[in-house]
Design an enzyme around this catalytic site. Sequence first.
Site, mmCIF file in Angstrom:
data_model
loop_
_atom_site.group_PDB
_atom_site.id
_atom_site.type_symbol
_atom_site.label_atom_id
_atom_site.label_comp_id
_atom_site.label_asym_id
_atom_site.label_seq_id
_atom_site.Cartn_x
_atom_site.Cartn_y
_atom_site.Cartn_z
ATOM 1 N N THR A 147 47.186 -35.894 -25.878
ATOM 2 C CA THR A 147 47.959 -35.392 -24.740
ATOM 3 C C THR A 147 49.052 -34.445 -25.216
ATOM 4 O O THR A 147 49.352 -33.436 -24.565
ATOM 5 C CB THR A 147 48.611 -36.566 -23.970
ATOM 6 N N THR A 193 83.174 -0.329 -2.708
ATOM 7 C CA THR A 193 83.465 -1.294 -3.760
ATOM 8 C C THR A 193 84.416 -2.327 -3.190
ATOM 9 O O THR A 193 85.346 -1.975 -2.456
ATOM 10 C CB THR A 193 84.083 -0.628 -5.004
ATOM 11 N N SER A 324 67.784 -16.123 18.001
ATOM 12 C CA SER A 324 68.576 -17.188 18.592
ATOM 13 C C SER A 324 67.831 -17.829 19.745
ATOM 14 O O SER A 324 67.074 -17.173 20.464
ATOM 15 C CB SER A 324 69.910 -16.645 19.105
ATOM 16 N N SER A 325 68.077 -19.135 19.921
ATOM 17 C CA SER A 325 67.505 -19.847 21.057
ATOM 18 C C SER A 325 68.438 -19.825 22.262
ATOM 19 O O SER A 325 68.051 -20.262 23.349
ATOM 20 C CB SER A 325 67.219 -21.299 20.661
#
Length: 470
Positions: A147, A193, A324-325
């Site tokens: 193994t 920046t 979105s719900s």
Amino acid sequence: MNTFERKETRQEHDYVGDVLIPADKLYGVNSVRGFDNLSVSPLTVAHYAEFRDAFAQCKQAAALANLDSGVLDAERCAAIVQACKDVIDGQCDDSLIVDLLEGSGGTSTNMNFNEVIANRAQQVLGHAAGSYDVVHPNDHVNGSQSTNDVYPAALKIATHAMLAPLIDEVQKLAAQFDQKAEQFADVLHLGRTCLQDAQPMRLGQLFSGYASLTHRLAEELGAVRGKLHTLPLGGTAIGTGFGAPAAYRDAVYRHLGEITGVAYQAPSNPFDAMQNMDVFSRVSGELRTCSASLAKIASDLTVLSSGPVGGIGELKLPEAQAGSSIMPGKVNPVLPMAMIQLSFAVIGNDVAVAQAVQYGELEINHFEPVVASRIFDSIALLTNGIRRFREKCIAGISADVARNEAHLVNSMAVATALVPTLGYASVSKLARQSVNEGRSLLAIMEESGILSQTEAMAAIEKASRPVFES
């Protein structure tokens, strides 16, 4: 495992007992023990085809090398080779039942493959599965192996195979960024920046930076993939090669190369190869770097496409789905968000790999299954995630040219472009006047007769071109 029809009796390590196994399954008693004791995740060792194939390829090469070395006769060798091919074809997946994340240091995985291949070879030769009277899992399928050398070898071979499509996806993403850099080459853009107005630039320059980074990510992934060519096969249990004939090692690499098409090779120091898994720290590190770098780009795209009214809104991302719900018409940047979330998972996987590599002990590392699980997961996440990111997001990005230009010409960034013409002190005074009065700097200069709009735009155009062009 509801209808048991085949009984196997084994005595190993002071354990004696009967295990009932379905007649249509090819696993054996060791596989059942591994399944019963160590099933903790939803994935088996057959889940990733590349890992399944790599194990079978190692067993196939070992059988051929054992034939060359006089350890195995031609009939058994041919049957084992055919069984390995059947495994690679996916015919035995329902018998590869051991958990990918099993905690036996890989022994349960190795024995699952040994038993399945032995039983399939028995059938090829016209014998019943489970009897092992002709082909034995340990004596024949596992001959000249342990193994401890087969598992890490299969892990390297599988990772090498899985990295190829990932590198291809990263290269395709880089090409897509190249195309966007060209598409946006003439779009004036406000460089920022610290999230503050900075200097004039071109939107194409922003995307050329993304392209350059992504090309580099592909190159580094390719470089670390090349470090997987050295395998521990032939080291058997701890690196001495005990239990394998002298001719075996050269033969197994020759046959493995013919089977895989990859020039795998023996290590210069077999004890190092058995003890250490540092190459997987490097592989995982490159996967982490790739995911984190692309998450940075995804974050940029989220910011630049924010809005549509209250945000920056200089980029338009493809509208993938409702956002979105409860808020009608809201569309979220779900694809960049998914890329960022994916990076969290890959970075977490990297921590697990680092821990596993660190905690190997003495002659072997028995935490290879968690390395396999996490490395494979990261590669799969990135390969699939990058493909969707490219196809569903990057390819369809467009620019709001007017908004890009308006943000630039109405910003303090214009001041930087005018310093070479008017001097820092004068421009600074005008810039503060612009902020205090809430008026465009260009409008103030034109009203004061300092610089016309045309002259100011020419200065901005010049400032947005790179000083050092390749």
